[in-house]
Design a protein around this motif. Structure first.
Motif, PDB file in Angstrom:
ATOM      1  N   LEU A  60       0.815  -1.214   0.000  1.00  0.00           N
ATOM      2  CA  LEU A  60       0.000   0.000   0.000  1.00  0.00           C
ATOM      3  C   LEU A  60       0.848   1.264   0.000  1.00  0.00           C
ATOM      4  O   LEU A  60       0.405   2.303  -0.494  1.00  0.00           O
ATOM      5  CB  LEU A  60      -0.929   0.003   1.213  1.00  0.00           C
ATOM      6  CG  LEU A  60      -1.965  -1.114   1.297  1.00  0.00           C
ATOM      7  CD1 LEU A  60      -2.786  -0.957   2.581  1.00  0.00           C
ATOM      8  CD2 LEU A  60      -2.876  -1.106   0.086  1.00  0.00           C
ATOM      9  N   TYR A  61       2.053   1.179   0.562  1.00  0.00           N
ATOM     10  CA  TYR A  61       2.887   2.378   0.671  1.00  0.00           C
ATOM     11  C   TYR A  61       4.086   2.327  -0.275  1.00  0.00           C
ATOM     12  O   TYR A  61       5.025   3.110  -0.133  1.00  0.00           O
ATOM     13  CB  TYR A  61       3.394   2.569   2.106  1.00  0.00           C
ATOM     14  CG  TYR A  61       3.971   1.332   2.749  1.00  0.00           C
ATOM     15  CD1 TYR A  61       5.195   0.811   2.329  1.00  0.00           C
ATOM     16  CD2 TYR A  61       3.302   0.676   3.773  1.00  0.00           C
ATOM     17  CE1 TYR A  61       5.725  -0.310   2.907  1.00  0.00           C
ATOM     18  CE2 TYR A  61       3.830  -0.461   4.361  1.00  0.00           C
ATOM     19  CZ  TYR A  61       5.042  -0.949   3.933  1.00  0.00           C
ATOM     20  OH  TYR A  61       5.570  -2.075   4.505  1.00  0.00           O
ATOM     21  N   CYS A  62       4.079   1.440  -1.237  1.00  0.00           N
ATOM     22  CA  CYS A  62       5.219   1.306  -2.151  1.00  0.00           C
ATOM     23  C   CYS A  62       5.543   2.651  -2.795  1.00  0.00           C
ATOM     24  O   CYS A  62       4.655   3.321  -3.335  1.00  0.00           O
ATOM     25  CB  CYS A  62       4.908   0.273  -3.235  1.00  0.00           C
ATOM     26  SG  CYS A  62       6.273   0.027  -4.398  1.00  0.00           S
ATOM     27  N   HIS A  63       6.826   3.035  -2.760  1.00  0.00           N
ATOM     28  CA  HIS A  63       7.201   4.304  -3.374  1.00  0.00           C
ATOM     29  C   HIS A  63       7.730   4.115  -4.794  1.00  0.00           C
ATOM     30  O   HIS A  63       8.107   5.078  -5.446  1.00  0.00           O
ATOM     31  CB  HIS A  63       8.222   5.063  -2.505  1.00  0.00           C
ATOM     32  CG  HIS A  63       9.471   4.307  -2.206  1.00  0.00           C
ATOM     33  ND1 HIS A  63       9.584   3.417  -1.166  1.00  0.00           N
ATOM     34  CD2 HIS A  63      10.675   4.311  -2.814  1.00  0.00           C
ATOM     35  CE1 HIS A  63      10.795   2.901  -1.137  1.00  0.00           C
ATOM     36  NE2 HIS A  63      11.480   3.415  -2.138  1.00  0.00           N
ATOM     37  N   ASN A  64       7.741   2.855  -5.268  1.00  0.00           N
ATOM     38  CA  ASN A  64       8.138   2.596  -6.655  1.00  0.00           C
ATOM     39  C   ASN A  64       7.165   1.619  -7.325  1.00  0.00           C
ATOM     40  O   ASN A  64       7.572   0.530  -7.771  1.00  0.00           O
ATOM     41  CB  ASN A  64       9.564   2.025  -6.713  1.00  0.00           C
ATOM     42  CG  ASN A  64      10.623   3.071  -6.441  1.00  0.00           C
ATOM     43  OD1 ASN A  64      10.563   4.173  -6.958  1.00  0.00           O
ATOM     44  ND2 ASN A  64      11.598   2.715  -5.625  1.00  0.00           N
ATOM     45  N   PRO A  65       5.883   1.968  -7.411  1.00  0.00           N
ATOM     46  CA  PRO A  65       4.934   1.047  -8.060  1.00  0.00           C
ATOM     47  C   PRO A  65       5.242   0.834  -9.540  1.00  0.00           C
ATOM     48  O   PRO A  65       4.741  -0.118 -10.141  1.00  0.00           O
ATOM     49  CB  PRO A  65       3.582   1.736  -7.866  1.00  0.00           C
ATOM     50  CG  PRO A  65       3.913   3.194  -7.734  1.00  0.00           C
ATOM     51  CD  PRO A  65       5.218   3.219  -6.997  1.00  0.00           C
ATOM     52  N   ASP A  66       6.081   1.695 -10.092  1.00  0.00           N
ATOM     53  CA  ASP A  66       6.483   1.523 -11.497  1.00  0.00           C
ATOM     54  C   ASP A  66       7.437   0.348 -11.685  1.00  0.00           C
ATOM     55  O   ASP A  66       7.783   0.009 -12.817  1.00  0.00           O
ATOM     56  CB  ASP A  66       7.120   2.806 -12.030  1.00  0.00           C
ATOM     57  CG  ASP A  66       8.208   3.366 -11.122  1.00  0.00           C
ATOM     58  OD1 ASP A  66       8.105   3.203  -9.887  1.00  0.00           O
ATOM     59  OD2 ASP A  66       9.161   3.970 -11.639  1.00  0.00           O
ATOM     60  N   THR A  67       7.852  -0.301 -10.575  1.00  0.00           N
ATOM     61  CA  THR A  67       8.708  -1.484 -10.676  1.00  0.00           C
ATOM     62  C   THR A  67       7.907  -2.781 -10.595  1.00  0.00           C
ATOM     63  O   THR A  67       8.488  -3.867 -10.645  1.00  0.00           O
ATOM     64  CB  THR A  67       9.768  -1.512  -9.556  1.00  0.00           C
ATOM     65  OG1 THR A  67       9.116  -1.667  -8.280  1.00  0.00           O
ATOM     66  CG2 THR A  67      10.592  -0.234  -9.551  1.00  0.00           C
ATOM     67  N   TRP A  68       6.597  -2.710 -10.447  1.00  0.00           N
ATOM     68  CA  TRP A  68       5.812  -3.916 -10.190  1.00  0.00           C
ATOM     69  C   TRP A  68       5.785  -4.890 -11.363  1.00  0.00           C
ATOM     70  O   TRP A  68       5.710  -6.092 -11.168  1.00  0.00           O
ATOM     71  CB  TRP A  68       4.371  -3.540  -9.820  1.00  0.00           C
ATOM     72  CG  TRP A  68       4.239  -2.992  -8.426  1.00  0.00           C
ATOM     73  CD1 TRP A  68       5.234  -2.791  -7.516  1.00  0.00           C
ATOM     74  CD2 TRP A  68       3.033  -2.561  -7.789  1.00  0.00           C
ATOM     75  NE1 TRP A  68       4.723  -2.265  -6.357  1.00  0.00           N
ATOM     76  CE2 TRP A  68       3.374  -2.112  -6.496  1.00  0.00           C
ATOM     77  CE3 TRP A  68       1.697  -2.500  -8.206  1.00  0.00           C
ATOM     78  CZ2 TRP A  68       2.434  -1.618  -5.597  1.00  0.00           C
ATOM     79  CZ3 TRP A  68       0.756  -2.010  -7.312  1.00  0.00           C
ATOM     80  CH2 TRP A  68       1.109  -1.580  -6.024  1.00  0.00           C
ATOM     81  N   ARG A  69       5.827  -4.375 -12.581  1.00  0.00           N
ATOM     82  CA  ARG A  69       5.686  -5.238 -13.759  1.00  0.00           C
ATOM     83  C   ARG A  69       7.019  -5.360 -14.498  1.00  0.00           C
ATOM     84  O   ARG A  69       7.642  -4.367 -14.843  1.00  0.00           O
ATOM     85  CB  ARG A  69       4.607  -4.696 -14.698  1.00  0.00           C
ATOM     86  CG  ARG A  69       3.224  -4.746 -14.067  1.00  0.00           C
ATOM     87  CD  ARG A  69       2.178  -4.093 -14.963  1.00  0.00           C
ATOM     88  NE  ARG A  69       0.832  -4.245 -14.417  1.00  0.00           N
ATOM     89  CZ  ARG A  69       0.302  -3.472 -13.479  1.00  0.00           C
ATOM     90  NH1 ARG A  69       1.020  -2.468 -12.997  1.00  0.00           N
ATOM     91  NH2 ARG A  69      -0.906  -3.687 -13.033  1.00  0.00           N
TER      92      ARG A  69
END
Length: 269
Positions: A60-69
């Motif tokens: 929920l608090y991830c500061h790099n959601p652009d790394t998920w995929r």
């Protein structure tokens, strides 16, 4: 055939064949988000940090959601990454640092992560660290872990329901990986994010502290105050940041959390 010729060759020629085989071997490729030099947050000293793409958690608090995929990363060879790290080797070693493989979740790409760790350690002579949630710890072979000097292990909650809420995944695999690291004698820094109203219950903190203290290989606890620096990335990706109204913990709350960890004989930072 070339292989037969190498087998029949004398020692000198066999060495030449081995060198030729190494030169023509297929490069190991992974999905890389970025790399950077950092100090103090990704292991001791100044470090070359490789951020791999892809993560099975949705914190929920991830500061790099652009790394998920993984598909959002750049297909990159281990040769290219190691060559980049080599540019800074002298400076890193002088600064008492090393190289960290982070993410995303690096163990989503265990072959690529293992190659980087091995070459950082044995080719560049750098201290190595693996930054992981531990959820995919079963993918880390013993050979990979032999090339790891330090594991930065995120234990995001002791309460199972809270952990599931925060990450979308169960806690058990992380605890199993932590116990395996203890059996191997691998040094661990545990990372715990303090989120008001979510992970800051004293009983929750005590659970993490008691578990970490029982392992015998945890040399440090990093109590990380929740922040919203990555909120803009969520918006840019068309995702709702559900902790928008959650404040950062007060300095007093952070100090109290650290005191709980230190009461269990742990070095809390």
């Amino acid at each position: 055939m070339a292989g037969d010729a190498c087998t029949a060759a004398g020692a000198v020629n066999r060495r030449a064949c081995t060198a030729a085989g190494a030169a023509t071997r297929r490069p190991i490729v992974g999905s890389v988000h970025s790399w950077d030099l950092s100090t103090g947050v990704d292991g001791p000293g100044t470090r070359f940090v490789t951020f791999l793409s892809g993560c099975p958690l949705t914190c929920l608090y991830c500061h790099n959601p652009d790394t998920w995929r993984m598909r959002n990363g750049k297909r990159t060879t281990a040769d290219d990454v190691v060559a980049e790290a080599a540019k800074y080797r002298t400076f890193i070693r002088a600064a008492g640092g090393g190289a960290t493989v982070s993410g995303g979740e690096p163990l989503l790409q265990p072959v690529f992560a293992g190659e980087l760790l091995h070459r950082y350690k044995h080719e560049l002579g750098l201290h190595t660290a693996l930054d992981t949630s531990g959820f995919l710890g079963s993918r880390a072979t013993d050979a990979l872990l032999r090339d790891v000097d330090l594991v930065l292990l995120d234990i995001k909650s002791w309460d199972r329901d809270t952990y599931q809420k925060v990450t979308g995944r169960p806690l058990r695999p992380t605890l199993e990986f932590a116990r395996r690291l203890a059996e191997l004698g691998t040094e661990v820094h545990v990372r715990f994010v303090l989120v008001p109203g979510l992970t800051d219950d004293p009983a929750n903190i005590e659970g993490v502290a008691s578990f970490a203290a029982s392992l015998g290989n945890v040399s440090r606890i990093d109590v990380l105050p929740f922040h919203k620096l990555g909120e803009g990335k969520w918006g840019a990706l068309g995702m709702r940041f559900t902790l928008h109204d959650t404040p950062s913990p007060t300095p007093a709350a952070v100090a109290e959390a650290r005191e709980i960890f230190t009461s269990y004989g742990l070095n809390a930072i």
